[in-house]
Design a protein around this motif. Structure first.
Motif, PDB file in Angstrom:
ATOM      1  N   GLU A 168      23.188  65.952 -31.096  1.00  0.00           N
ATOM      2  CA  GLU A 168      22.008  66.437 -31.808  1.00  0.00           C
ATOM      3  C   GLU A 168      20.817  66.575 -30.860  1.00  0.00           C
ATOM      4  O   GLU A 168      20.041  67.545 -30.952  1.00  0.00           O
ATOM      5  CB  GLU A 168      21.677  65.487 -32.961  1.00  0.00           C
ATOM      6  N   LYS A 169      20.682  65.637 -29.945  1.00  0.00           N
ATOM      7  CA  LYS A 169      19.594  65.721 -28.966  1.00  0.00           C
ATOM      8  C   LYS A 169      19.780  66.916 -28.045  1.00  0.00           C
ATOM      9  O   LYS A 169      18.815  67.642 -27.733  1.00  0.00           O
ATOM     10  CB  LYS A 169      19.555  64.427 -28.152  1.00  0.00           C
ATOM     11  N   ARG A 178      24.744  61.446 -31.838  1.00  0.00           N
ATOM     12  CA  ARG A 178      23.307  61.419 -31.583  1.00  0.00           C
ATOM     13  C   ARG A 178      22.948  62.202 -30.324  1.00  0.00           C
ATOM     14  O   ARG A 178      21.954  62.927 -30.290  1.00  0.00           O
ATOM     15  CB  ARG A 178      22.839  59.971 -31.469  1.00  0.00           C
ATOM     16  N   LYS A 215      18.973  70.157 -29.894  1.00  0.00           N
ATOM     17  CA  LYS A 215      17.532  70.288 -30.060  1.00  0.00           C
ATOM     18  C   LYS A 215      16.871  70.741 -28.753  1.00  0.00           C
ATOM     19  O   LYS A 215      16.019  71.645 -28.754  1.00  0.00           O
ATOM     20  CB  LYS A 215      16.951  68.959 -30.523  1.00  0.00           C
ATOM     21  N   GLN A 216      17.259  70.123 -27.657  1.00  0.00           N
ATOM     22  CA  GLN A 216      16.675  70.510 -26.371  1.00  0.00           C
ATOM     23  C   GLN A 216      17.058  71.932 -25.991  1.00  0.00           C
ATOM     24  O   GLN A 216      16.245  72.680 -25.436  1.00  0.00           O
ATOM     25  CB  GLN A 216      17.135  69.533 -25.287  1.00  0.00           C
TER      26      GLN A 216
END
Length: 549
Positions: free
Chosen positions: A485-486, A482, A489-490
């Protein structure tokens, strides 16, 4: 004889440290068939040899005396330079200065201790100025706090430079006086000078009541978040302080904001006196910092610039208003030192460390991250020697004990990283994780927490790399997936934002690259202006003709 004489000259050139017998034996010299030297010639040789030896000894003696004189001169210069440096250090460096040699104090009462005030320090004093002629009082001020070198007094009060010059020579409890004309005691616009004249002499007597010593007591980094200012010295040696897991009796006399608003105690209430175990979080973090640097019967003002240091008993239940700083007046009534863990053998040291680790885990669960991190740091300090090669001799036949100590230190460093992430101290978290990864390169906890610290620093590429490595080692860690993925994305959002703000075609078009300009002989400046219009093949010939002229 000439051949023999030549051989003797060679003998004379031998080392003067050889014995006289070896040098004078003719049987050792291989010569032609000539007669041996006469007795008179041997006597001359001996005399010459003795003269050479005496000349050498006198030369050595002269050089030794010269070297000794040179060393003495160097030592004198060194001592003179050191004396000048001491005089410069003791001289008042700010404010109006009095003439040199005019601060000869007359001691009325001796002081105690060895400490003397320093420029920038705070003291508590009283003074009085009396006219010599008729003993009339010109100025007096009772017990007040004064900052050396940086505090201005009123127009009718004595010069700050006079107080500075006297106080830097005094000790706590000392009473001293000086006699000077009024022009050297007061400012030029003082009423005393206008009334009595600048040449009238007066006596200024100063009593030094207290010397406030300021020390940074912040945990680990000495960031200035907690400062302790001693207003009453304790007893015992400088190292007579409480230690971890020791008992201490504290008296909390007052807690107030920098603006003067009193937070504790309430109106009409008495000071709070309590017995605590040092390091267990029974008082706020500010007091936990300060008590480690206090001596018995010491009273101090503890200045805290961060409200989070006031979290915890006995101040945790009160609402803390916003302020630039908080001041706590506290006294250490008495204490019993904790166990000296550094003197324990390895088994007892491990038992003590496990007990302190349990307390640190409890503090972490209560949200006392700063105090918990300090406990983990001290546990790591107990096992700082595990990486040294010779230390393994202390664990001969105790491989399980060595592994347990090593694992405990790794766990504490991981917990240090977790506390640092909670405190937004990403640099400390990365440093702790790097130490763990040097010993355990495949530690998923260290990689995960280093990635968390890198995300706090907005280092998205490094965070993605560490999280990708965690997933390669153990794909079942969902928290890492998780967070990865964060981070991805950032990272994409930051890249898109940079592309919108920065137009690479325009930016590159404005870059002036000298390598794109092709200078040749066709567009180069001519050294000889008269060559303009001539064929290129004649330029070199024309230049040579100009040089001949």
């Amino acid at each position: 004889m000439s051949c023999w004489r030549g051989v003797c000259r060679a003998c004379r050139n031998r080392s003067i440290n050889a014995t006289q017998e070896a040098a004078s034996q003719p049987a050792r010299v291989k010569t032609f068939d000539v007669a041996p030297p006469s007795a008179s010639y041997t006597l001359v040789e001996d005399l010459e040899r003795q003269e050479a030896v005496s000349e050498m000894l006198s030369r050595r003696a002269d050089s030794g005396i010269a070297d000794l004189k040179e060393d003495v001169e160097k030592f004198k210069k060194h001592m003179e330079k050191a004396q000048q440096q001491r005089e410069e250090d003791s001289r008042v460096k700010s404010g109006p200065r009095m003439p040199p040699g005019r601060f000869d104090l007359v001691t009325v009462a001796d002081g105690s201790g060895h400490r003397k005030p320093q420029l920038g320090g705070t003291v508590k004093l009283r003074y009085a100025v009396v006219l010599v002629r008729d003993a009339s009082m010109l100025d007096a001020k009772e017990d007040f706090e004064y900052v050396l070198g940086g505090q201005a007094l009123g127009a009718g009060e004595v010069c700050p430079s006079l107080l500075d010059g006297m106080l830097v020579q005094m000790r706590r409890g000392q009473v001293a006086s000086v006699t000077h004309p009024l022009k050297e005691l007061f400012p030029a616009n003082a009423p005393a000078i206008a009334q009595h004249g600048p040449q009238e002499e007066a006596v200024c007597e100063v009593s030094l009541l207290e010397i406030y010593v300021t020390k940074d007591c912040s945990f680990r980094n000495s960031t200035g978040q907690v400062l302790k200012e001693v207003i009453k010295d304790g007893v015992g040696s400088w190292c007579n302080n409480p230690s971890d897991e020791g008992m201490a009796v504290l008296r909390i006399e007052k807690v107030q904001t920098h603006e003067g608003r009193c937070l504790f105690p309430d109106a009409g209430a008495s000071p709070l006196e309590l017995c605590i175990t040092v390091g267990d979080g029974e008082v706020c973090d500010a007091l936990e910092c300060a008590v480690l640097e206090m001596r018995p019967h010491e009273t101090a003002w503890v200045t805290c610039s961060d409200p989070s240091f006031l979290v915890g008993k006995p101040l945790g239940e009160k609402a803390i208003p916003k302020s630039s700083a908080y001041l706590l007046r506290v006294s250490l009534v008495d204490f019993n030192p904790g166990p000296d863990a550094l003197s324990f053998d390895e088994e007892d040291r491990l038992t003590f460390a496990l007990r302190r680790k349990a307390e640190a885990n409890r503090l972490f669960k209560e949200g006392r991250y700063r105090l918990s991190r300090q406990r983990y740091f001290e546990i790591c300090d107990l096992f700082h020697h595990l990486d040294r090669p010779k230390v393994k001799d202390r664990f001969l036949g105790k491989e399980d004990l060595w592994q347990e100590c090593r694992q405990l230190r790794i766990d504490c460093r991981l917990n240090i990283a977790a506390c640092s992430i909670k405190l937004q101290d990403s640099s400390m978290a990365k440093e702790a994780c790097d130490l763990v990864l040097k010993q355990v390169p495949e530690s998923t906890k260290a990689l995960y927490r280093r990635a968390q610290a890198e995300l706090q620093q907005r280092e998205f590429a490094e965070a993605c790399r560490d999280l990708r490595r965690v997933l390669d080692i153990d794909p079942s860690i969902q928290e890492a997936r998780r967070l990865w993925e964060k981070a991805v994305k950032q990272r994409k959002e930051v890249d898109q934002k940079q592309k919108k703000e920065v137009k690479y075609d325009t930016m590159c078009g404005r870059i002036l690259d000298d390598r794109t300009d092709k200078f040749t002989y066709l567009n180069a400046d001519l050294d000889y202006p008269d060559a303009e219009g001539r064929p290129v093949s004649e330029w070199l010939k024309f230049g040579k003709e100009q040089l001949r002229r």
